[in-house]
Design a protein around this motif. Structure first.
Motif, PDB file in Angstrom:
ATOM      1  N   PHE A   1       0.855  -1.182   0.000  1.00 46.64           N
ATOM      2  CA  PHE A   1       0.000   0.000   0.000  1.00 46.64           C
ATOM      3  C   PHE A   1       0.894   1.237   0.000  1.00 46.64           C
ATOM      4  O   PHE A   1       1.563   1.535   0.983  1.00 46.64           O
ATOM      5  CB  PHE A   1      -0.911  -0.032   1.228  1.00 46.64           C
ATOM      6  N   THR A   2       0.912   1.960  -1.130  1.00 47.14           N
ATOM      7  CA  THR A   2       1.850   3.075  -1.291  1.00 47.14           C
ATOM      8  C   THR A   2       1.179   4.400  -1.642  1.00 47.14           C
ATOM      9  O   THR A   2       1.865   5.414  -1.768  1.00 47.14           O
ATOM     10  CB  THR A   2       2.876   2.745  -2.379  1.00 47.14           C
ATOM     11  N   GLY A   3      -0.144   4.419  -1.821  1.00 47.82           N
ATOM     12  CA  GLY A   3      -0.803   5.672  -2.172  1.00 47.82           C
ATOM     13  C   GLY A   3      -2.211   5.445  -2.677  1.00 47.82           C
ATOM     14  O   GLY A   3      -2.767   4.339  -2.538  1.00 47.82           O
ATOM     15  N   MET A   4      -2.817   6.457  -3.276  1.00 46.98           N
ATOM     16  CA  MET A   4      -4.205   6.374  -3.726  1.00 46.98           C
ATOM     17  C   MET A   4      -4.419   5.256  -4.737  1.00 46.98           C
ATOM     18  O   MET A   4      -5.470   4.620  -4.745  1.00 46.98           O
ATOM     19  CB  MET A   4      -4.633   7.712  -4.346  1.00 46.98           C
ATOM     20  N   ASP A   5      -3.412   5.014  -5.594  1.00 44.23           N
ATOM     21  CA  ASP A   5      -3.588   3.986  -6.611  1.00 44.23           C
ATOM     22  C   ASP A   5      -3.640   2.583  -6.017  1.00 44.23           C
ATOM     23  O   ASP A   5      -4.118   1.648  -6.670  1.00 44.23           O
ATOM     24  CB  ASP A   5      -2.484   4.081  -7.667  1.00 44.23           C
ATOM     25  N   THR A   6      -3.153   2.432  -4.797  1.00 41.67           N
ATOM     26  CA  THR A   6      -3.209   1.121  -4.129  1.00 41.67           C
ATOM     27  C   THR A   6      -4.052   1.195  -2.849  1.00 41.67           C
ATOM     28  O   THR A   6      -3.888   0.383  -1.951  1.00 41.67           O
ATOM     29  CB  THR A   6      -1.790   0.625  -3.782  1.00 41.67           C
TER      30      THR A   6
END
Length: 444
Positions: free
Chosen positions: A107-112
């Motif tokens: 989980f690294t940001g909005m895309d994930t």
């Protein structure tokens, strides 16, 4: 063939499971993941045509998780009580929770965001679902005279283990170069999520290897065991009419527990979003909170011995209301440290007082010289009620946050839960020691 009771290796193995899974409760649900989640996703966004803030979305994740857990609890309790399948289900929920925890690394940001959301939900369900079977092992591996001491050992190991890992994570986040990690970016924090998953799965594997194997009971189907769990809860619900003090206490407990659990879950994300706390600062706050909570539980017990359970609960609830009021106005980090200390003071106290007060108003384990068989069902009812309270509290918090865009206002509204608890508690009267009042024994 039955497993020998009080086997030292087995008892140590059982307590080790608390050491394993408590890391998730402290690191993921409280200290590191909530502020990381708030930082990684947009402050406002739309999903399926609905508007959310990052903090309201996180509150809804908890709401959904505990809604699933509350629905599953009677089913799981029925399986645990029927016996024969404890270890298999404990292993399954542990693997589920550990896998959810490990997935948070990606989980690294909005895309994930979907990875972070789903991983957190799966981890929380795995953690809470496994506890049902973990607790059910107690009478299988130990005699009754060992219950209290063994339970305390598990709690102590869970507290010590989770704090040790949290301190390691604190060093990892503040000094990533010591671990060969880059000093910029999110890798150090995401590695902390990996350490929790590995810690949980690794130590749980040792624990499970030492616990007795399942001995399936012939003729007991899954549907029968599930029905048994629901039937036990329905029986307690009907019996409450004969125990009005238990009924009044549970009404008060439901209200204030919604406030307590919501604040515990969302305090870190509030500090991150409203006061710009860094992750390492929040870890220090949580460690302080954990230490103070132990002392708070003993202090609550002393007040109870001095003036009784009801008075002690009033004191705790007044402090909780003040916490909500002060949180609305807090502007500095030092002020929040003081509020966090106050939360720690009453967090352990109100939970320990609530359980001990409830134990005094339910039917006794030994009733007229006959051992009752439904005492566990009363505590299962208590546990499910607390989970439903979490659903209500976190949902209302998330709804108000999304509606107003203010976490401060949401926390202020939580004071109403504590006030309602105090009002309902005013109708509650604790029976004299050794006498549980039924509807037929009440005056008038």
């Amino acid at each position: 063939m039955s497993h020998p009771l009080n086997d030292p290796k087995t008892l140590r193995g059982w307590a080790l499971f608390d050491w394993a899974n408590s890391a998730f409760a402290l690191v993921i649900t409280t200290a590191i993941f909530p502020p990381y989640f708030e930082e990684m996703i947009d402050e406002e966004f739309r999903v399926l045509g609905m508007d959310f803030t990052n903090s309201s979305w996180f509150a809804y994740l908890i709401t959904f998780s505990y809604l699933v857990i509350a629905c599953l609890s009677p089913f799981l309790s029925g399986i645990a009580d029927a016996g024969g399948r404890r270890k298999g289900f404990l292993r399954a929920f542990t693997i589920m929770g550990g896998a959810g925890c490990l997935s948070l690394f990606f989980f690294t940001g909005m895309d994930t965001m979907w990875i972070g959301s789903l991983g957190f939900i799966v981890g929380l369900i795995g953690f809470a679902g496994g506890l049902v079977f973990y607790n059910s092992f107690l009478p299988v591996i130990a005699t009754e005279d060992r219950f209290d001491r063994l339970s305390a050992r598990g709690f102590a190991m869970g507290y010590i283990g989770s704090v040790i890992l949290l301190i390691v994570n604190l060093v990892m986040v503040t000094q990533p170069a010591w671990f060969g990690l880059p000093e910029d970016g999110t890798l150090a924090v995401r590695m902390a999520f990996l350490t929790v998953g590995i810690w949980w799965l690794g130590f749980a594997a040792i624990s499970l290897a030492r616990l007795p194997d399942d001995v399936p009971i012939k003729g007991t189907g899954m549907s029968d065991m599930a029905a048994r769990g629901w039937e036990e809860l329905r029986k307690v619900w009907k019996q409450l009419e004969s125990y009005p003090q238990a009924k009044r206490f549970l009404a008060a407990f439901f209200c204030y527990s919604a406030g307590v659990q919501t604040i515990i879950f969302l305090a870190s994300i509030f500090a991150k979003k409203e006061l710009n706390f860094a992750t390492e600062e929040l870890i220090v706050v949580v460690i302080i909170l954990q230490v103070v909570a132990v002392g708070g539980a003993y202090l609550a017990a002393r007040i109870s011995e001095w003036r009784g359970n009801k008075f002690a609960l009033y004191v705790e609830l007044v402090i909780w209301i003040l916490i909500c009021l002060l949180a609305y106005f807090v502007t500095g980090k030092f002020q929040f440290y003081l509020i966090a200390g106050a939360v720690g003071l009453v967090m352990g106290g109100i939970q320990s007082l609530s359980r001990s007060t409830y134990a005094k108003v339910i039917p006794p384990e030994i009733d007229n010289g006959v051992r009752r068989t439904d005492t566990t069902s009363w505590f299962s009812f208590y546990d499910v009620l607390e989970k439903v309270a979490i659903v209500m509290g976190t949902f209302l918090f998330g709804f108000l946050d999304a509606l107003t865009g203010s976490m401060r206002l949401s926390i202020l509204i939580l004071a109403l839960f504590f006030l309602a608890g105090m009002i309902l508690l005013s109708r509650f009267h604790l029976p004299k020691a050794g006498r549980v009042q039924t509807s037929s024994s009440l005056p008038g």
